[in-house]
Every structure is written in C-alpha cells, then in structure tokens.
Write a protein that holds these residues in place. Structure first.
Motif, PDB file in Angstrom:
ATOM      1  N   ASP A 130      -6.827   5.362   7.234  1.00  0.00           N
ATOM      2  CA  ASP A 130      -6.486   4.689   8.570  1.00  0.00           C
ATOM      3  C   ASP A 130      -6.674   3.151   7.825  1.00  0.00           C
ATOM      4  O   ASP A 130      -5.756   2.457   8.086  1.00  0.00           O
ATOM      5  CB  ASP A 130      -7.238   4.816   9.556  1.00  0.00           C
ATOM      6  N   LEU A 168      -3.588   2.480   5.441  1.00  0.00           N
ATOM      7  CA  LEU A 168      -2.243   2.472   6.028  1.00  0.00           C
ATOM      8  C   LEU A 168      -2.256   1.229   6.991  1.00  0.00           C
ATOM      9  O   LEU A 168      -1.034   0.732   7.347  1.00  0.00           O
ATOM     10  CB  LEU A 168      -2.220   3.832   6.920  1.00  0.00           C
ATOM     11  N   ARG A 169      -3.451   0.522   7.492  1.00  0.00           N
ATOM     12  CA  ARG A 169      -3.095  -0.770   8.107  1.00  0.00           C
ATOM     13  C   ARG A 169      -2.759  -1.759   7.003  1.00  0.00           C
ATOM     14  O   ARG A 169      -2.165  -2.841   7.561  1.00  0.00           O
ATOM     15  CB  ARG A 169      -4.840  -1.110   8.569  1.00  0.00           C
ATOM     16  N   ASP A 207      -0.871  -1.234   4.128  1.00  0.00           N
ATOM     17  CA  ASP A 207       0.614  -0.455   3.745  1.00  0.00           C
ATOM     18  C   ASP A 207       0.860   0.798   4.478  1.00  0.00           C
ATOM     19  O   ASP A 207       0.233   2.049   4.233  1.00  0.00           O
ATOM     20  CB  ASP A 207       0.756  -0.183   2.343  1.00  0.00           C
ATOM     21  N   SER A 208       1.468   0.563   5.501  1.00  0.00           N
ATOM     22  CA  SER A 208       1.975   1.771   6.885  1.00  0.00           C
ATOM     23  C   SER A 208       2.765   2.732   6.242  1.00  0.00           C
ATOM     24  O   SER A 208       2.741   3.888   6.469  1.00  0.00           O
ATOM     25  CB  SER A 208       2.314   1.084   7.934  1.00  0.00           C
ATOM     26  N   GLN A 209       3.488   2.693   4.913  1.00  0.00           N
ATOM     27  CA  GLN A 209       4.299   3.394   4.168  1.00  0.00           C
ATOM     28  C   GLN A 209       3.767   4.010   3.183  1.00  0.00           C
ATOM     29  O   GLN A 209       4.475   5.023   2.456  1.00  0.00           O
ATOM     30  CB  GLN A 209       5.400   2.573   3.938  1.00  0.00           C
ATOM     31  N   SER A 239      11.789   5.185   2.217  1.00  0.00           N
ATOM     32  CA  SER A 239      10.928   4.345   3.270  1.00  0.00           C
ATOM     33  C   SER A 239      10.725   3.155   2.484  1.00  0.00           C
ATOM     34  O   SER A 239      10.184   3.092   1.100  1.00  0.00           O
ATOM     35  CB  SER A 239       9.741   4.860   3.693  1.00  0.00           C
ATOM     36  N   ARG A 280       8.421   0.156   1.608  1.00  0.00           N
ATOM     37  CA  ARG A 280       7.123  -0.116   1.644  1.00  0.00           C
ATOM     38  C   ARG A 280       6.870  -1.535   1.759  1.00  0.00           C
ATOM     39  O   ARG A 280       7.070  -2.359   1.060  1.00  0.00           O
ATOM     40  CB  ARG A 280       6.247   0.361   0.420  1.00  0.00           C
ATOM     41  N   PRO A 286       1.766  -5.308   6.046  1.00  0.00           N
ATOM     42  CA  PRO A 286       1.877  -5.787   7.615  1.00  0.00           C
ATOM     43  C   PRO A 286       1.696  -7.372   7.568  1.00  0.00           C
ATOM     44  O   PRO A 286       1.029  -7.829   6.702  1.00  0.00           O
ATOM     45  CB  PRO A 286       0.932  -5.141   8.186  1.00  0.00           C
TER      46      PRO A 286
END
Length: 131
Positions: free
Chosen positions: A73, A76-77, A79-81, A124, A126, A129
C-alpha cells in the motif's frame, strides 16, 4: 540454467532468510538484479531510496514491523503502477484478487509468475503521483 539480463531490480521482502536467499539466487540466475529486505520497514526504506530502479516488489504477507499488505500500500502510493507479487503460506491471495504465489513454490513457478506479472505491466506507463 542462465537467462539473458533483465532490466531493473526486483525487491524481495521476507522475514525468512532462507526464502530471501533462495529467491535472490533463483532470480539472479534468471537474469534479474535482486535486493532483499528482512521485513517491510527495511524494504520500504530501500524502495524510497532506489524507487526508479525497482521493477517489481515480491513480498511475504506476514512480516514483523510492516507487513506485506501495508508495504505494498505504501509503495503503491509512490508508484501506482509498480507490479507487486505477494508470497503466502496459504491461499489468501486467490480470494482477494491479488497476484500471489503460494509457499512453498517451485523455481520455475516463481520465474514464470514474475515474468507473467512483468509482461502484463509493460503496457502501463509508470509514473510517480503528483506531490
């Protein structure tokens, strides 16, 4: 069997030294660069310092300090990919819809699963955010 070098680094997080060492040897022989962490906190620190080099997070679910779900979690905050593959001694991932490999796993099973997860993610883009 030795493979061609693969781009990027796989970050392996598991509090079981033997699993980390096995995964490191196996994945390096398959051509990847690998770094290991003994728990989620160590993995998170490494990821924060080397984010641009990491192409996949391979993490145990149950670890001290920061568990695998919380680690994923937090990563992924940033780098969501980023592809994440969980390792677990039970089949919890199957009903949660997450990419998971059950321990114990065979060498070929791990390499094939990682290759599949990375291949699915190549389309995808990358991005980090916005701050």
């Amino acid at each position: 069997m030795t493979y061609d070098p693969q781009p990027g680094t796989i970050l392996v997080a598991d509090d079981n030294f033997e699993i980390c060492a096995f995964a490191k040897r196996l994945l390096e022989s398959a051509g990847w660069s690998v770094v290991t962490a003994a728990d989620g906190a160590e993995a998170l620190r490494f990821y924060q310092e080397h984010q641009s080099n990491i192409v996949l997070l391979l993490t145990d679910v149950m670890m001290p300090n920061i568990g695998g779900l919380e680690l994923a979690d937090r990563v992924l905050r940033m780098d969501s990919q980023l592809p994440v593959l969980f390792m677990s001694g039970d089949s919890w991932g199957a009903y949660r819809g997450l990419e998971c490999i059950s321990k114990p796993f065979r060498s070929t099973e791990l390499v094939e699963k990682i290759s599949r997860v990375l291949s699915a993610n190549t389309h995808s883009e990358r991005t980090a955010p916005a701050a």
